[in-house]
Design a protein around this motif. Structure first.
Motif, PDB file in Angstrom:
ATOM      1  N   ASN A  74       0.804  -1.270  -0.093  1.00 19.18           N
ATOM      2  CA  ASN A  74       0.006   0.459  -0.030  1.00 19.18           C
ATOM      3  C   ASN A  74       0.915   1.654   0.008  1.00 19.18           C
ATOM      4  O   ASN A  74       0.332   2.151  -0.485  1.00 19.18           O
ATOM      5  CB  ASN A  74      -1.169   0.265   1.190  1.00 19.18           C
ATOM      6  N   MET A  75       2.630   1.287   0.625  1.00 15.67           N
ATOM      7  CA  MET A  75       2.422   2.150   1.170  1.00 15.67           C
ATOM      8  C   MET A  75       3.690   2.293  -0.387  1.00 15.67           C
ATOM      9  O   MET A  75       4.813   3.713  -0.063  1.00 15.67           O
ATOM     10  CB  MET A  75       3.290   2.634   2.176  1.00 15.67           C
ATOM     11  N   ARG A  76       4.554   1.362  -1.232  1.00 20.64           N
ATOM     12  CA  ARG A  76       5.115   1.890  -2.358  1.00 20.64           C
ATOM     13  C   ARG A  76       5.131   1.858  -3.718  1.00 20.64           C
ATOM     14  O   ARG A  76       5.631   2.473  -4.070  1.00 20.64           O
ATOM     15  CB  ARG A  76       6.071   0.761  -1.802  1.00 20.64           C
ATOM     16  N   VAL A  77       3.379   1.184  -3.784  1.00 18.29           N
ATOM     17  CA  VAL A  77       3.318   0.814  -5.838  1.00 18.29           C
ATOM     18  C   VAL A  77       2.336   1.781  -5.820  1.00 18.29           C
ATOM     19  O   VAL A  77       1.431   2.202  -5.375  1.00 18.29           O
ATOM     20  CB  VAL A  77       2.921  -0.861  -5.313  1.00 18.29           C
ATOM     21  N   PRO A  78       2.688   2.242  -7.055  1.00 22.56           N
ATOM     22  CA  PRO A  78       2.086   2.535  -8.167  1.00 22.56           C
ATOM     23  C   PRO A  78       0.004   2.138  -7.870  1.00 22.56           C
ATOM     24  O   PRO A  78      -0.145   1.333  -8.515  1.00 22.56           O
ATOM     25  CB  PRO A  78       2.470   2.995  -9.136  1.00 22.56           C
ATOM     26  N   ARG A  79      -0.257   2.925  -8.447  1.00 20.22           N
ATOM     27  CA  ARG A  79      -1.661   2.614  -8.689  1.00 20.22           C
ATOM     28  C   ARG A  79      -1.872   3.242 -10.390  1.00 20.22           C
ATOM     29  O   ARG A  79      -1.791   4.126 -10.750  1.00 20.22           O
ATOM     30  CB  ARG A  79      -2.727   3.354  -8.165  1.00 20.22           C
ATOM     31  N   VAL A  80      -2.307   2.073 -11.205  1.00 17.73           N
ATOM     32  CA  VAL A  80      -2.709   2.071 -12.131  1.00 17.73           C
ATOM     33  C   VAL A  80      -4.418   1.044 -12.670  1.00 17.73           C
ATOM     34  O   VAL A  80      -4.469   0.428 -11.645  1.00 17.73           O
ATOM     35  CB  VAL A  80      -1.790   1.351 -14.200  1.00 17.73           C
TER      36      VAL A  80
ATOM     37  N   TYR B 184      -0.605   7.715  -6.416  1.00 20.13           N
ATOM     38  CA  TYR B 184      -0.786   8.053  -5.354  1.00 20.13           C
ATOM     39  C   TYR B 184      -1.338   8.631  -4.873  1.00 20.13           C
ATOM     40  O   TYR B 184      -1.730   9.479  -5.229  1.00 20.13           O
ATOM     41  CB  TYR B 184       0.563   7.791  -4.213  1.00 20.13           C
ATOM     42  N   PRO B 185      -2.363   8.316  -3.464  1.00 21.04           N
ATOM     43  CA  PRO B 185      -3.180   8.610  -3.019  1.00 21.04           C
ATOM     44  C   PRO B 185      -2.807  10.013  -2.092  1.00 21.04           C
ATOM     45  O   PRO B 185      -1.615   9.435  -1.850  1.00 21.04           O
ATOM     46  CB  PRO B 185      -3.998   7.779  -2.344  1.00 21.04           C
ATOM     47  N   HIS B 186      -3.258  10.473  -1.473  1.00 22.40           N
ATOM     48  CA  HIS B 186      -2.764  11.566  -0.837  1.00 22.40           C
ATOM     49  C   HIS B 186      -2.479  11.012   0.793  1.00 22.40           C
ATOM     50  O   HIS B 186      -1.372  12.118   1.252  1.00 22.40           O
ATOM     51  CB  HIS B 186      -3.945  12.795  -0.102  1.00 22.40           C
ATOM     52  N   ASP B 187      -2.865  10.251   0.791  1.00 21.20           N
ATOM     53  CA  ASP B 187      -2.035   9.605   2.746  1.00 21.20           C
ATOM     54  C   ASP B 187      -0.859   8.295   2.372  1.00 21.20           C
ATOM     55  O   ASP B 187      -0.059   8.276   3.393  1.00 21.20           O
ATOM     56  CB  ASP B 187      -3.326   8.528   2.939  1.00 21.20           C
TER      57      ASP B 187
ATOM     58  N   ARG C 270       5.590  -3.914 -10.143  1.00 18.69           N
ATOM     59  CA  ARG C 270       4.044  -4.210  -8.650  1.00 18.69           C
ATOM     60  C   ARG C 270       3.427  -3.378  -8.930  1.00 18.69           C
ATOM     61  O   ARG C 270       4.209  -1.459  -8.674  1.00 18.69           O
ATOM     62  CB  ARG C 270       4.659  -4.319  -7.428  1.00 18.69           C
ATOM     63  N   TYR C 271       2.228  -3.618  -8.986  1.00 22.06           N
ATOM     64  CA  TYR C 271       0.840  -2.281  -8.855  1.00 22.06           C
ATOM     65  C   TYR C 271       0.197  -2.958  -8.097  1.00 22.06           C
ATOM     66  O   TYR C 271       0.172  -3.695  -7.640  1.00 22.06           O
ATOM     67  CB  TYR C 271       0.405  -1.856 -10.442  1.00 22.06           C
ATOM     68  N   GLN C 272      -0.452  -1.796  -7.860  1.00 27.49           N
ATOM     69  CA  GLN C 272      -1.932  -1.753  -7.319  1.00 27.49           C
ATOM     70  C   GLN C 272      -2.776  -1.784  -8.396  1.00 27.49           C
ATOM     71  O   GLN C 272      -3.088  -0.624  -8.800  1.00 27.49           O
ATOM     72  CB  GLN C 272      -2.044  -1.228  -6.068  1.00 27.49           C
ATOM     73  N   PHE C 273      -3.468  -2.544  -8.941  1.00 29.81           N
ATOM     74  CA  PHE C 273      -5.107  -2.721 -10.338  1.00 29.81           C
ATOM     75  C   PHE C 273      -5.691  -1.670  -8.861  1.00 29.81           C
ATOM     76  O   PHE C 273      -6.363  -2.126  -8.325  1.00 29.81           O
ATOM     77  CB  PHE C 273      -5.542  -3.322 -10.759  1.00 29.81           C
ATOM     78  N   GLU C 274      -6.170  -1.018  -9.316  1.00 32.90           N
ATOM     79  CA  GLU C 274      -7.491  -0.034  -9.130  1.00 32.90           C
ATOM     80  C   GLU C 274      -8.479  -0.788  -8.756  1.00 32.90           C
ATOM     81  O   GLU C 274      -8.978  -1.640  -9.608  1.00 32.90           O
ATOM     82  CB  GLU C 274      -8.163   1.632  -9.469  1.00 32.90           C
ATOM     83  N   ARG C 275      -8.735  -0.748  -7.013  1.00 34.53           N
ATOM     84  CA  ARG C 275     -10.420  -1.302  -7.114  1.00 34.53           C
ATOM     85  C   ARG C 275     -10.242  -3.533  -7.119  1.00 34.53           C
ATOM     86  O   ARG C 275     -10.974  -3.428  -7.253  1.00 34.53           O
ATOM     87  CB  ARG C 275     -12.061  -1.109  -7.659  1.00 34.53           C
ATOM     88  N   THR C 276      -8.985  -3.706  -7.015  1.00 37.93           N
ATOM     89  CA  THR C 276      -9.120  -5.423  -7.625  1.00 37.93           C
ATOM     90  C   THR C 276      -7.744  -6.428  -6.824  1.00 37.93           C
ATOM     91  O   THR C 276      -8.487  -6.936  -6.374  1.00 37.93           O
ATOM     92  CB  THR C 276      -8.660  -5.606  -9.628  1.00 37.93           C
ATOM     93  N   GLY C 277      -6.923  -5.413  -6.945  1.00 34.57           N
ATOM     94  CA  GLY C 277      -5.888  -6.040  -6.133  1.00 34.57           C
ATOM     95  C   GLY C 277      -4.432  -5.735  -6.477  1.00 34.57           C
ATOM     96  O   GLY C 277      -4.036  -4.102  -7.092  1.00 34.57           O
TER      97      GLY C 277
END
Ligand code: ATP
Ligand code: MG
Length: 566
Positions: free
Chosen positions: A345-351, A378-381, A527-534
């Motif tokens: 959560n703290m390190r990977v970009p969202r796509v 990245y989100p604000h937090d 590594r990524y966060q796929f928004e709303r998926t995982g």
């Protein structure tokens, strides 16, 4: 039901002062060993390291770092069967990946000669003898937990006869199983392991490092304590199944004359729900083709977890959370997943990536037009910044699950006549549902509001849902590998045949997902966060520019804890 070791969602990453570290701190304060603290990590190279080893690695190297000592990597390679240099390399590679470096790289097989010498020493002292009973006789005369064993008829051989036989055993004069060297302790000892333990045995089997140089191989109980002692180890940390071996450990290092010898302390093994950990069982999964290899992302191996997208920091944080105790426990999968999520959560970009695409045509958007929308990574937090451009066009894909023709009450996503926000994009309203002859939805017609560019309405109007999307024409097709647990029950070790409780759905391959084109520029293994998926990682081995492949590390929500809470 509540589990005493269940996790909260945020793992505590502060270093734990466990009972072993307390003990080491005391020993340092009193200079108990009269030398620098020394630990070792002693794997047998007969398989790939797994997440259980991570616990032992973090403990041994962690203590070295905390107390300014030494930590050796010693391969406990005294059993010629099943050992291989490829496993040696895997351990070295994975320990380094975790972020540790050993002081010395050692092999118990390099001690064969010295261990043999200790055998002669024990014989000369009258503390060991050559037994020529068959394996069966040896087993039959050990007694039981409630009855003492009986002495071997060879137990009182003279030192000369013992030495002569031992030398000829080493020289290869005898066949496997004809003679063994045994410690002369007590056949009535309450600890069965102390009933004249076997120290050396004949095996005419080549060794992966020593070739045919040896036919006399030391047993664990002989090799391990003496290897520790020769290396000047102070704290020999091992798992609880070696508890009863501690008596032999003490007896042997004392008999062999070591001053302030190392001391063994046991802790409980790490074991994880829905998986097996023993290398023997993991090897079976590999050999039977149940998984693609030791590094299959479903495996609890370090290489599997790495390929799955877990970071060294996430893995270490998890092991910290699990702690070091003497209580046997099976750690919940949710605990591992929570540690992995909170690290990523703290390190990977969202796509944005759409798993099961449903086409949306924006009927009021100019045909052929493509605009670039700025989207932050990245989100604000999250204390990281950065953004990329995402192409927007008349035809889009959204997630099939984000549309319902007849939505129930709490469904806030797209539905006929409803307006939602496209993340970083515009508000859209669904005007038509297009179906094929069979009544299947093939595409949606929507209108977009040009005034809402970037995702806000100037008139202040609100929408309840925000969904992700990609451009149908500009996005890239990709393969997603969605992993689930390898076994269907939490304790596969407890059933007769662990292969009978394999989860046939541990891997789902989605071959026609669509992802935003920005990822094409990233190196393999990103590594990524796929928004709303995982959380996902591009597969370091199978992904190519022509065929992007992403492995799901972990879903976004903690589904297991939910199921468990009921
Ligand atoms: P396996 O059954 O997986 O082969 P092992 O104990 O025989 O396990 P080794 O390679 O001999 O494996 O172990 C090296 C070190 O790692 C030992 O000190 C062992 O106690 C420790 N270790 C192995 N498995 C675990 C585990 N699940 N949790 C904690 N420590 C472990
Ligand atoms: Mg083993």
């Amino acid at each position: 039901m509540t589990h005493p070791h269940s996790s909260s969602d945020a793992p505590n990453t502060a270093p734990h002062r466990d009972f072993i570290r307390e003990m080491v701190a005391d020993d340092v304060a009193t200079n108990r060993f009269g030398r620098q603290i020394a630990t070792r990590f002693p794997p047998e190279p007969n398989g790939f390291p797994h997440i259980g080893h991570v616990k032992a690695i973090c403990l041994n190297f962690g203590i070295r770092d905390e107390f300014g000592g030494r930590c050796n990597l010693r391969f406990d390679d005294t059993n010629p069967a099943g050992e291989d240099v490829k496993y040696v390399e895997a351990f070295k590679n994975d320990i380094r990946w975790l972020g540790f470096e050993w002081d010395e790289e050692l092999y118990a097989s390099d001690y064969f000669e010295r261990l043999y010498e200790f055998g002669e020493l024990l014989v000369r002292k009258g503390s060991a003898y050559v037994d020529s009973q068959t394996d069966e006789e040896i087993r039959a005369t050990r007694g039981t937990v409630t009855t003492p064993g009986t002495n071997s008829r060879y137990r009182d051989r003279s030192v000369e006869e013992n030495l002569d036989l031992l030398r000829r055993m080493k020289a290869g004069e005898f066949a496997d199983g004809t003679h063994v060297l045994r410690g002369k302790i007590d056949m009535a000892h309450p600890n069965m392991l102390m009933r004249d333990p076997i120290l050396l045995r004949i095996r005419h089997t080549p060794h992966y490092r020593q070739g045919d140089a040896w036919c006399l191989y030391p047993l664990y109980d002989f090799a391990h304590p003496l290897s520790d002692a020769m290396e000047g180890i102070t704290h020999s940390l091992c798992t609880l199944e070696f508890k009863d071996n501690n008596d032999i450990y003490r007896w042997l290092v004392h008999e062999c004359g070591f001053e302030r010898p190392p001391e063994q302390t046991e802790f409980s093994r790490l074991s994880l729900e829905y998986t097996v950990m023993s290398k023997r069982k993991l090897l079976r999964l590999v050999k039977d083709g149940i998984v693609g290899g030791w590094d299959d992302p479903r495996m609890p191996t370090i290489s599997g977890l790495r390929r799955r997208g877990v970071t060294p920091e996430g893995l270490r944080a998890f092991v910290e959370t699990a702690g070091v105790t003497r209580k046997p426990q099976r750690t919940e999968l949710a605990t591992l997943e929570a540690a992995v999520r909170s690290d990523l959560n703290m390190r990977v970009p969202r796509v944005m990536c759409v798993t099961r695409p449903l086409k949306v045509v924006l009927t009021n958007y100019p045909e052929g037009q493509v605009e670039q929308l700025e989207a932050s990574y990245y989100p604000h937090d999250v204390p990281k910044t950065g953004s990329r451009m995402v192409p927007f066009s008349r035809e889009l894909y959204i997630e099939r699950d984000d549309f319902m023709e007849n939505p129930p009450k709490k469904f806030f996503r797209l539905a006929p006549g409803r307006e939602v926000r496209l993340r970083y994009g515009y508000f859209i309203t669904c005007t038509d549902v297009i179906k094929d002859a069979a009544g299947e939805i093939v595409e949606l017609h929507c209108t977009y509001d040009p005034a809402t560019r970037g995702g806000d309405a100037p008139d202040g109007r609100k929408v309840q849902g925000t969904i992700h999307w990609v451009s149908a024409t500009e996005s890239l097709r990709c393969e997603l590998r969605l992993y689930d647990k390898l076994f269907t029950i939490p304790d596969p070790d407890d059933v007769e045949d662990f292969m009978s409780v394999l989860n046939p759905e541990s891997l789902t391959v989605v071959s026609d997902a669509r992802i935003e084109p920005s990822v094409a520029a990233d190196p393999l293994g990103t590594r990524y966060q796929f928004e709303r998926t995982g959380y996902f990682i591009s597969d370091p081995i199978d992904s190519t520019p022509a065929r992007l492949v992403f492995n799901r590390t972990v879903t976004l929500r903690d589904t297991w804890a939910k199921v468990a809470r009921g």
